[in-house]
Design an enzyme around this catalytic site. Sequence first.
Site, short mmCIF file in Angstrom:
data_model
loop_
_atom_site.label_atom_id
_atom_site.label_comp_id
_atom_site.label_asym_id
_atom_site.label_seq_id
_atom_site.Cartn_x
_atom_site.Cartn_y
_atom_site.Cartn_z
N ASP A 67 0.82 -1.21 0.00
CA ASP A 67 0.00 0.00 0.00
C ASP A 67 0.85 1.27 0.00
OD1 ASP A 67 -2.26 -1.55 0.13
OD2 ASP A 67 -2.56 -1.33 2.28
N TYR A 89 5.86 -9.95 6.90
CA TYR A 89 5.95 -8.49 7.04
C TYR A 89 6.52 -8.15 8.41
CZ TYR A 89 2.97 -7.42 2.97
OH TYR A 89 2.47 -7.28 1.70
#
Length: 375
Positions: A91, A146
């Site tokens: 994002d 992540y």
Amino acid sequence: EENGHQNKRLKSDADEEDAEDQNKKLPKRKIVLLMAYSGKGYHGMQRNVGSSQFKTIEDDLVSALVQSGCIPENHGEDMKKMSFQRCARTDKGVSAAGQIVSLKVRLIDDILEKINNHLPSHIRILGLKRVTGGFNSKNKCDARTYSYMLPTFAFAHKDHDVQEELYRLDRETLERVNKLLACYKGTHNFHNFTSQKGPRDPSAKRYIMEMYCGEPFVRENVEFAVIKVKGQSFMMHQIRKMIGLVIAIVKGYAAESIMERSWGEEKVDVPKAPGLGLVLEKVHFEKYNRRFGNDGLHEPLEWTEEEEKIAVFKEQYIYPTIINTEREEKSMANWLNTLPIHDFNSSAVEMQTNNKNSKKSSDLEGSDGCGDDSD
């Protein structure tokens, strides 16, 4: 003298044309590129063709691929022509240390050096491997890891008056954070952790392999910690909301029972932590490696030789950006101030009833009380 300059210029133009002709003769091969980038100032990874006002990482990458001669110009305009696929669509503002893209290129000499020469220093291609013709980095990926780097004052209880630079996370609070993060392990319905997914949408079910917070460390007088999460795949904003909910619980805004409720069918108000600290660390190809990694033709998609380069890139570009932006823009501190606005106790039915009585609460409910989903 002028003629000499002109001849030199003509010669260099001719050399470039010769190189381009040579490139055209090279067969195209399916490869993967290991990418690292600092996402600040970009509207995510994925290119939005026809929308030049929102710059993405892929805009810079495709431009470098064309300029270096790896792909023809028309492939840059239509990425399907080079079978381009990114492993994860990060994002706005999110960085990566181990993003993988697959594509067909001409295997020119010194290919990595030539691509990097046309990239800004905060985007680097750190490795390249040949893969099978049908390889697709998104579909063949088994899991993604992540990390989320945050200042530890985010975990300070709301009733304690803390000075951000002096706050240090105690052992007991760290253990509580890890106990809560471990609750996410396994398969759960994460419809409350993203937008546009209903409670009965099968794709809202996601499998989390591990999630934990590491030991804190001090940078620029502020204590930080890194949360790691490994899962099969993640939906938009899912990780930021998973972390946001744990922060809300540890700070004393929400009861622990909200986690179980959030996986049920009712609508739960889950806050979304800032995007700044999120980094795509690694993507995993275990099934592909078992099948093709030792077939004598292809290498396994592991990057042990590149680990040092990845670590150096993080220290040079990713961590300083997160730390300096946090110090200048106070994204975590400002976000923490919004937590009291959230309604962690109401069920969806109660929220609807309240909405009829109050226009203010209807503003909150409109987008599940979690702010703008457009980023």
